[in-house]
Every structure is written in C-alpha cells, then in structure tokens.
Motif scaffolding. Structure first.
Motif, PDB file in Angstrom:
ATOM      1  N   ASN A  69      50.675 -30.399 -17.748  1.00  0.00           N
ATOM      2  CA  ASN A  69      50.121 -28.920 -17.330  1.00  0.00           C
ATOM      3  C   ASN A  69      49.296 -28.400 -18.827  1.00  0.00           C
ATOM      4  O   ASN A  69      48.350 -28.015 -18.572  1.00  0.00           O
ATOM      5  CB  ASN A  69      51.153 -28.005 -17.028  1.00  0.00           C
ATOM      6  CG  ASN A  69      51.613 -28.335 -15.589  1.00  0.00           C
ATOM      7  OD1 ASN A  69      51.070 -28.941 -14.803  1.00  0.00           O
ATOM      8  ND2 ASN A  69      53.004 -27.862 -15.453  1.00  0.00           N
ATOM      9  N   ARG A  70      49.763 -28.638 -19.852  1.00  0.00           N
ATOM     10  CA  ARG A  70      48.999 -28.357 -20.895  1.00  0.00           C
ATOM     11  C   ARG A  70      47.937 -29.053 -21.316  1.00  0.00           C
ATOM     12  O   ARG A  70      46.698 -28.356 -21.504  1.00  0.00           O
ATOM     13  CB  ARG A  70      50.045 -28.568 -22.301  1.00  0.00           C
ATOM     14  CG  ARG A  70      51.194 -27.697 -22.511  1.00  0.00           C
ATOM     15  CD  ARG A  70      52.041 -28.036 -23.632  1.00  0.00           C
ATOM     16  NE  ARG A  70      53.145 -27.389 -23.662  1.00  0.00           N
ATOM     17  CZ  ARG A  70      54.211 -27.446 -24.480  1.00  0.00           C
ATOM     18  NH1 ARG A  70      54.432 -28.762 -25.035  1.00  0.00           N
ATOM     19  NH2 ARG A  70      55.274 -27.037 -24.319  1.00  0.00           N
ATOM     20  N   ALA A  71      47.975 -30.134 -20.750  1.00  0.00           N
ATOM     21  CA  ALA A  71      46.525 -31.013 -20.919  1.00  0.00           C
ATOM     22  C   ALA A  71      45.579 -30.571 -19.892  1.00  0.00           C
ATOM     23  O   ALA A  71      44.351 -30.598 -20.317  1.00  0.00           O
ATOM     24  CB  ALA A  71      46.705 -32.433 -20.739  1.00  0.00           C
ATOM     25  N   GLU A  72      45.804 -30.170 -18.782  1.00  0.00           N
ATOM     26  CA  GLU A  72      45.186 -29.709 -17.804  1.00  0.00           C
ATOM     27  C   GLU A  72      44.414 -28.294 -18.054  1.00  0.00           C
ATOM     28  O   GLU A  72      43.435 -27.871 -18.100  1.00  0.00           O
ATOM     29  CB  GLU A  72      45.817 -29.660 -16.290  1.00  0.00           C
ATOM     30  CG  GLU A  72      45.882 -30.939 -15.647  1.00  0.00           C
ATOM     31  CD  GLU A  72      46.792 -30.648 -14.310  1.00  0.00           C
ATOM     32  OE1 GLU A  72      47.408 -29.933 -14.238  1.00  0.00           O
ATOM     33  OE2 GLU A  72      46.655 -31.730 -13.644  1.00  0.00           O
ATOM     34  N   ALA A  73      45.438 -27.447 -18.849  1.00  0.00           N
ATOM     35  CA  ALA A  73      45.023 -26.191 -19.128  1.00  0.00           C
ATOM     36  C   ALA A  73      43.911 -26.185 -20.345  1.00  0.00           C
ATOM     37  O   ALA A  73      42.714 -25.762 -20.375  1.00  0.00           O
ATOM     38  CB  ALA A  73      45.941 -25.311 -19.801  1.00  0.00           C
ATOM     39  N   ARG A  74      44.124 -27.473 -21.178  1.00  0.00           N
ATOM     40  CA  ARG A  74      43.311 -27.549 -22.454  1.00  0.00           C
ATOM     41  C   ARG A  74      41.736 -28.045 -21.820  1.00  0.00           C
ATOM     42  O   ARG A  74      41.014 -27.836 -22.221  1.00  0.00           O
ATOM     43  CB  ARG A  74      43.942 -28.483 -23.540  1.00  0.00           C
ATOM     44  CG  ARG A  74      43.156 -28.829 -24.449  1.00  0.00           C
ATOM     45  CD  ARG A  74      42.947 -27.771 -25.643  1.00  0.00           C
ATOM     46  NE  ARG A  74      41.989 -28.299 -26.733  1.00  0.00           N
ATOM     47  CZ  ARG A  74      41.147 -27.572 -27.133  1.00  0.00           C
ATOM     48  NH1 ARG A  74      40.677 -26.351 -26.758  1.00  0.00           N
ATOM     49  NH2 ARG A  74      40.313 -27.853 -28.060  1.00  0.00           N
ATOM     50  N   HIS A  75      41.855 -29.021 -20.899  1.00  0.00           N
ATOM     51  CA  HIS A  75      40.815 -29.488 -20.151  1.00  0.00           C
ATOM     52  C   HIS A  75      39.957 -28.510 -19.634  1.00  0.00           C
ATOM     53  O   HIS A  75      38.778 -28.381 -19.939  1.00  0.00           O
ATOM     54  CB  HIS A  75      41.101 -30.596 -19.269  1.00  0.00           C
ATOM     55  CG  HIS A  75      40.086 -31.258 -18.686  1.00  0.00           C
ATOM     56  ND1 HIS A  75      39.678 -30.759 -17.304  1.00  0.00           N
ATOM     57  CD2 HIS A  75      39.098 -32.059 -18.927  1.00  0.00           C
ATOM     58  CE1 HIS A  75      38.507 -31.360 -17.113  1.00  0.00           C
ATOM     59  NE2 HIS A  75      38.291 -32.191 -17.688  1.00  0.00           N
ATOM     60  N   ALA A  76      40.516 -27.462 -18.951  1.00  0.00           N
ATOM     61  CA  ALA A  76      39.894 -26.432 -18.114  1.00  0.00           C
ATOM     62  C   ALA A  76      39.328 -25.682 -19.201  1.00  0.00           C
ATOM     63  O   ALA A  76      38.230 -25.148 -19.007  1.00  0.00           O
ATOM     64  CB  ALA A  76      40.678 -25.658 -17.403  1.00  0.00           C
ATOM     65  N   GLN A  77      39.933 -25.349 -20.546  1.00  0.00           N
ATOM     66  CA  GLN A  77      39.451 -24.450 -21.652  1.00  0.00           C
ATOM     67  C   GLN A  77      38.042 -25.293 -22.183  1.00  0.00           C
ATOM     68  O   GLN A  77      37.114 -24.694 -22.304  1.00  0.00           O
ATOM     69  CB  GLN A  77      40.467 -24.278 -22.533  1.00  0.00           C
ATOM     70  CG  GLN A  77      39.918 -23.458 -23.830  1.00  0.00           C
ATOM     71  CD  GLN A  77      40.999 -23.397 -24.885  1.00  0.00           C
ATOM     72  OE1 GLN A  77      42.078 -23.897 -24.853  1.00  0.00           O
ATOM     73  NE2 GLN A  77      40.659 -22.467 -25.774  1.00  0.00           N
ATOM     74  N   VAL A  78      38.292 -26.438 -22.438  1.00  0.00           N
ATOM     75  CA  VAL A  78      37.110 -27.337 -22.982  1.00  0.00           C
ATOM     76  C   VAL A  78      35.952 -27.401 -22.029  1.00  0.00           C
ATOM     77  O   VAL A  78      34.678 -27.330 -22.340  1.00  0.00           O
ATOM     78  CB  VAL A  78      37.600 -28.640 -23.154  1.00  0.00           C
ATOM     79  CG1 VAL A  78      36.486 -29.498 -23.670  1.00  0.00           C
ATOM     80  CG2 VAL A  78      38.435 -28.827 -24.483  1.00  0.00           C
ATOM     81  N   VAL A  79      36.332 -27.424 -20.755  1.00  0.00           N
ATOM     82  CA  VAL A  79      35.190 -27.455 -19.698  1.00  0.00           C
ATOM     83  C   VAL A  79      34.565 -26.336 -19.674  1.00  0.00           C
ATOM     84  O   VAL A  79      33.123 -26.052 -19.639  1.00  0.00           O
ATOM     85  CB  VAL A  79      35.712 -27.778 -18.457  1.00  0.00           C
ATOM     86  CG1 VAL A  79      34.868 -27.312 -17.088  1.00  0.00           C
ATOM     87  CG2 VAL A  79      36.155 -29.206 -18.156  1.00  0.00           C
ATOM     88  N   ARG A  80      35.113 -24.778 -19.773  1.00  0.00           N
ATOM     89  CA  ARG A  80      34.567 -23.807 -19.982  1.00  0.00           C
ATOM     90  C   ARG A  80      33.736 -23.327 -21.081  1.00  0.00           C
ATOM     91  O   ARG A  80      32.590 -23.058 -21.148  1.00  0.00           O
ATOM     92  CB  ARG A  80      35.656 -22.480 -19.699  1.00  0.00           C
ATOM     93  CG  ARG A  80      36.273 -22.425 -18.273  1.00  0.00           C
ATOM     94  CD  ARG A  80      37.176 -21.054 -18.388  1.00  0.00           C
ATOM     95  NE  ARG A  80      38.448 -21.190 -19.104  1.00  0.00           N
ATOM     96  CZ  ARG A  80      39.458 -21.660 -19.183  1.00  0.00           C
ATOM     97  NH1 ARG A  80      39.653 -22.241 -17.783  1.00  0.00           N
ATOM     98  NH2 ARG A  80      40.220 -21.497 -20.012  1.00  0.00           N
ATOM     99  N   GLU A  81      34.275 -23.937 -22.092  1.00  0.00           N
ATOM    100  CA  GLU A  81      33.499 -23.815 -23.249  1.00  0.00           C
ATOM    101  C   GLU A  81      32.374 -24.818 -23.408  1.00  0.00           C
ATOM    102  O   GLU A  81      31.206 -24.170 -23.970  1.00  0.00           O
ATOM    103  CB  GLU A  81      34.367 -24.126 -24.776  1.00  0.00           C
ATOM    104  CG  GLU A  81      33.856 -23.828 -26.099  1.00  0.00           C
ATOM    105  CD  GLU A  81      34.669 -24.333 -27.212  1.00  0.00           C
ATOM    106  OE1 GLU A  81      34.239 -24.485 -28.166  1.00  0.00           O
ATOM    107  OE2 GLU A  81      35.967 -24.512 -26.980  1.00  0.00           O
TER     108      GLU A  81
END
Length: 167
Positions: A116-128
């Motif tokens: 879940n943390r990795a998916e949240a970080r991935h979503a954040q990186v995709v947005r950035e």
C-alpha cells in the motif's frame, strides 16, 4: 529323535514332567508329546513332581490360550502406544503448521502494508511526473515563442540595417 525315544521309554515308567535332557535314550512304543523340551502325557500324576506343563491334555490348550491372550494383550498395548505416539506426532505437526500459518499471516499483513505504501508512493511519483511533463511542455512553448520573437526582431533589425546601407 533320541529325545523322542527317551520320552517314550520313560513315560511308561512314570517320569512325566521331567525335562527330556535329563532322560537317557531308551526306545519304547508309547505315545508322548514334547512341549518346550518337557514330557507331556502318559500316566496321569505318576511321577509328576509339579515341574513343567501339566500331564493332562486340557492343560495344553489352556497354556496355548494363555499364551495367545498374552500375545493379544501385548499387541493391543503396542497398538495403543503406537496410536498415542501417532496422535502426539499429529498434534505436534498441527501445532507447527498453525504457528507457521500465523507467521505467514503476519508476514502477509506486513507485505500488504508495504505494498500500500509503495502504491501510494507510485501514485505520487506519477502525479509529479505528469506535472513536470506539463511544465516542460509550457517551457518549450515559451522558448519557441521567445525564439520567434527574437527571430522577428532580428529580421526587423536586419531589414533596418539593410535599408540604412542602401543608397
């Protein structure tokens, strides 16, 4: 063969119940039974000293029944013990498997949290990344627009310089 002959000879003399190893060989035509090296049969009670199997025929079946019952009791006890060990082994295996399952559930839970943390970080990186691409596109447009204005300004300046040079 010699023991059987000796038994035949001494049974008629009343020596029933003696071990055959004590009897010297002496052949006679008399029926006698040997059980574990003991004379059995012959004249009932004659010379019976209480050692060895009884001299009556019904005693042998009783002894055989007793031996059979003893063997059966030992076998049943052995089977009970084997079943007890089997149950204990199964219980130990079940306990080990239960502990292993609990460890695997805990590890799975930790992995779910980490995922879940990795998916949240991935979503954040995709947005950035999307934001940065948009910023890059705007900057390129701005640069292209500035180059156009400088090119036009350069052409205009070049036209004026050319006009000033012309007579």
């Amino acid at each position: 063969m010699q023991q059987e002959l000796a038994a035949l000879a001494y049974q008629s003399a009343g020596f029933v119940g003696l071990p055959t190893s004590y009897l010297p060989p002496h052949p006679h035509d008399v029926d006698v039974d040997l059980v574990d090296g003991w004379l059995v049969g012959g004249s009932a009670g004659a010379g019976d000293n209480g050692h060895g199997p009884p001299s009556c025929g019904s005693g042998l079946s009783h002894v055989a029944d007793a031996v059979s019952e003893t063997r059966k009791a030992r076998r049943l006890a052995s089977n009970r013990e084997s079943a007890r060990r089997s149950r204990m082994r199964r219980r130990r295996q079940l306990d080990e498997l239960s502990a292993c399952a609990a460890e695997l559930r805990a590890a799975n839970q930790r992995l779910v949290v980490e995922l879940n943390r990795a998916e949240a970080r991935h979503a954040q990186v995709v947005r950035e990344n999307a934001r940065l691409r948009e910023e890059l596109r705007r900057l390129r447009e701005r640069l292209a627009a500035e180059e156009e204005t400088t090119d036009r300004a350069g052409e205009d300046a070049g036209d004026e310089a050319a006009a000033a040079r012309t007579p």
